[in-house]
Design a protein around this motif. Structure first.
Motif, PDB file in Angstrom:
ATOM      1  N   ARG A  48       0.830  -1.205   0.000  1.00  0.00           N
ATOM      2  CA  ARG A  48       0.000   0.000   0.000  1.00  0.00           C
ATOM      3  C   ARG A  48       0.869   1.261   0.000  1.00  0.00           C
ATOM      4  N   ASN A  49       1.940   1.238   0.783  1.00  0.00           N
ATOM      5  CA  ASN A  49       2.814   2.408   0.843  1.00  0.00           C
ATOM      6  C   ASN A  49       3.439   2.711  -0.514  1.00  0.00           C
ATOM      7  N   THR A  50       3.901   1.682  -1.215  1.00  0.00           N
ATOM      8  CA  THR A  50       4.520   1.937  -2.522  1.00  0.00           C
ATOM      9  C   THR A  50       3.492   2.431  -3.522  1.00  0.00           C
ATOM     10  N   THR A  51       2.271   1.939  -3.432  1.00  0.00           N
ATOM     11  CA  THR A  51       1.217   2.381  -4.346  1.00  0.00           C
ATOM     12  C   THR A  51       0.796   3.809  -4.044  1.00  0.00           C
ATOM     13  N   GLU A  52       0.548   4.123  -2.784  1.00  0.00           N
ATOM     14  CA  GLU A  52       0.025   5.435  -2.402  1.00  0.00           C
ATOM     15  C   GLU A  52       1.096   6.524  -2.330  1.00  0.00           C
ATOM     16  N   PHE A  53       2.295   6.159  -1.861  1.00  0.00           N
ATOM     17  CA  PHE A  53       3.300   7.178  -1.578  1.00  0.00           C
ATOM     18  C   PHE A  53       4.556   7.066  -2.435  1.00  0.00           C
ATOM     19  N   GLY A  54       4.664   5.992  -3.224  1.00  0.00           N
ATOM     20  CA  GLY A  54       5.843   5.819  -4.061  1.00  0.00           C
ATOM     21  C   GLY A  54       7.097   5.517  -3.266  1.00  0.00           C
ATOM     22  N   SER A  55       6.922   4.982  -2.070  1.00  0.00           N
ATOM     23  CA  SER A  55       8.044   4.703  -1.185  1.00  0.00           C
ATOM     24  C   SER A  55       7.674   3.520  -0.297  1.00  0.00           C
ATOM     25  N   PHE A  56       8.684   2.841   0.234  1.00  0.00           N
ATOM     26  CA  PHE A  56       8.400   1.744   1.161  1.00  0.00           C
ATOM     27  C   PHE A  56       7.824   2.260   2.467  1.00  0.00           C
ATOM     28  N   GLU A  57       8.194   3.462   2.831  1.00  0.00           N
ATOM     29  CA  GLU A  57       7.743   4.038   4.095  1.00  0.00           C
ATOM     30  C   GLU A  57       6.721   5.130   3.852  1.00  0.00           C
ATOM     31  N   LYS A  58       5.731   5.204   4.716  1.00  0.00           N
ATOM     32  CA  LYS A  58       4.749   6.277   4.654  1.00  0.00           C
ATOM     33  C   LYS A  58       5.417   7.554   5.143  1.00  0.00           C
ATOM     34  N   PRO A  59       5.355   8.635   4.362  1.00  0.00           N
ATOM     35  CA  PRO A  59       5.990   9.876   4.826  1.00  0.00           C
ATOM     36  C   PRO A  59       5.268  10.423   6.060  1.00  0.00           C
ATOM     37  N   ARG A  60       6.032  10.936   6.969  1.00  0.00           N
ATOM     38  CA  ARG A  60       5.450  11.496   8.193  1.00  0.00           C
ATOM     39  C   ARG A  60       5.635  12.998   8.197  1.00  0.00           C
ATOM     40  N   LYS A  61       4.625  13.670   8.721  1.00  0.00           N
ATOM     41  CA  LYS A  61       4.731  15.118   8.849  1.00  0.00           C
ATOM     42  C   LYS A  61       5.627  15.446  10.027  1.00  0.00           C
ATOM     43  N   LYS A  62       6.271  16.556   9.947  1.00  0.00           N
ATOM     44  CA  LYS A  62       7.033  17.055  11.090  1.00  0.00           C
ATOM     45  C   LYS A  62       6.024  17.439  12.172  1.00  0.00           C
ATOM     46  N   TYR A  63       6.412  17.288  13.425  1.00  0.00           N
ATOM     47  CA  TYR A  63       5.498  17.560  14.523  1.00  0.00           C
ATOM     48  C   TYR A  63       4.911  18.961  14.473  1.00  0.00           C
ATOM     49  N   ALA A  64       5.743  19.930  14.201  1.00  0.00           N
ATOM     50  CA  ALA A  64       5.261  21.310  14.215  1.00  0.00           C
ATOM     51  C   ALA A  64       4.233  21.559  13.114  1.00  0.00           C
ATOM     52  N   ASP A  65       4.300  20.794  12.036  1.00  0.00           N
ATOM     53  CA  ASP A  65       3.368  20.983  10.930  1.00  0.00           C
ATOM     54  C   ASP A  65       2.009  20.338  11.171  1.00  0.00           C
ATOM     55  N   ARG A  66       1.890  19.524  12.192  1.00  0.00           N
ATOM     56  CA  ARG A  66       0.622  18.843  12.453  1.00  0.00           C
ATOM     57  C   ARG A  66      -0.446  19.787  12.994  1.00  0.00           C
ATOM     58  N   MET A  67      -0.037  20.912  13.522  1.00  0.00           N
ATOM     59  CA  MET A  67      -0.976  21.878  14.079  1.00  0.00           C
ATOM     60  C   MET A  67      -1.276  22.920  13.006  1.00  0.00           C
ATOM     61  N   ASP A  68      -2.549  23.139  12.721  1.00  0.00           N
ATOM     62  CA  ASP A  68      -2.883  24.106  11.674  1.00  0.00           C
ATOM     63  C   ASP A  68      -2.613  25.536  12.140  1.00  0.00           C
ATOM     64  N   GLN A  69      -2.566  26.448  11.190  1.00  0.00           N
ATOM     65  CA  GLN A  69      -2.181  27.836  11.470  1.00  0.00           C
ATOM     66  C   GLN A  69      -3.145  28.509  12.452  1.00  0.00           C
ATOM     67  N   GLU A  70      -4.430  28.257  12.309  1.00  0.00           N
ATOM     68  CA  GLU A  70      -5.418  28.881  13.202  1.00  0.00           C
ATOM     69  C   GLU A  70      -5.194  28.445  14.647  1.00  0.00           C
ATOM     70  N   THR A  71      -4.923  27.168  14.856  1.00  0.00           N
ATOM     71  CA  THR A  71      -4.679  26.661  16.200  1.00  0.00           C
ATOM     72  C   THR A  71      -3.415  27.286  16.790  1.00  0.00           C
ATOM     73  N   LYS A  72      -2.383  27.438  15.957  1.00  0.00           N
ATOM     74  CA  LYS A  72      -1.149  28.070  16.430  1.00  0.00           C
ATOM     75  C   LYS A  72      -1.416  29.500  16.884  1.00  0.00           C
ATOM     76  N   GLU A  73      -2.180  30.238  16.078  1.00  0.00           N
ATOM     77  CA  GLU A  73      -2.496  31.621  16.430  1.00  0.00           C
ATOM     78  C   GLU A  73      -3.329  31.700  17.703  1.00  0.00           C
ATOM     79  N   ASN A  74      -4.305  30.796  17.852  1.00  0.00           N
ATOM     80  CA  ASN A  74      -5.124  30.757  19.071  1.00  0.00           C
ATOM     81  C   ASN A  74      -4.277  30.445  20.298  1.00  0.00           C
ATOM     82  N   LEU A  75      -3.322  29.565  20.132  1.00  0.00           N
ATOM     83  CA  LEU A  75      -2.436  29.197  21.237  1.00  0.00           C
ATOM     84  C   LEU A  75      -1.627  30.405  21.705  1.00  0.00           C
TER      85      LEU A  75
END
Length: 109
Positions: A48-75
């Protein structure tokens, strides 16, 4: 210990050869490569990973990017309005993971 890309490639080739049957794939992989570490029969997400992502591993987001901009501003706004409140109180009020919020704050400072 993670599988090498060569091992992952071999697993996928056998997986397709046996019509995506994970039990038969596990058995054949053991017969062909007894010296290698053996994958559990539920380990075949590589396909599934090779089909969906073109890689053996599923790419992971950086932790800081997991929070959307609005939530960051509210924080930041909540911290500026209530500097005496504990971080735990602020994060729980926002229904946010305190570790994710701390990661964002460390980057912001």
């Amino acid at each position: 210990m993670a599988f090498t890309n060569e091992e992952k490639r071999d697993i996928i080739q056998i997986y397709y050869k046996y019509d995506r049957n994970s039990v038969r794939t596990s058995e054949m992989y053991l017969n062909l490569y007894p010296e290698r570490r053996q994958p559990h029969r539920t380990r075949f997400k590589l396909d599934r990973n090779t089909t969906e992502f073109g890689s053996f591993e599923k790419p992971r987001k950086k932790y800081a990017d997991r929070m959307d901009q609005e939530t960051k501003e509210n924080l930041i706004s909540e911290i500026n309005m209530n500097p005496g409140k504990s971080s735990h109180q602020i994060f729980s009020k926002m229904n946010n993971c305190h570790t994710g919020a701390w990661r964002h704050l460390k980057k912001a400072v």
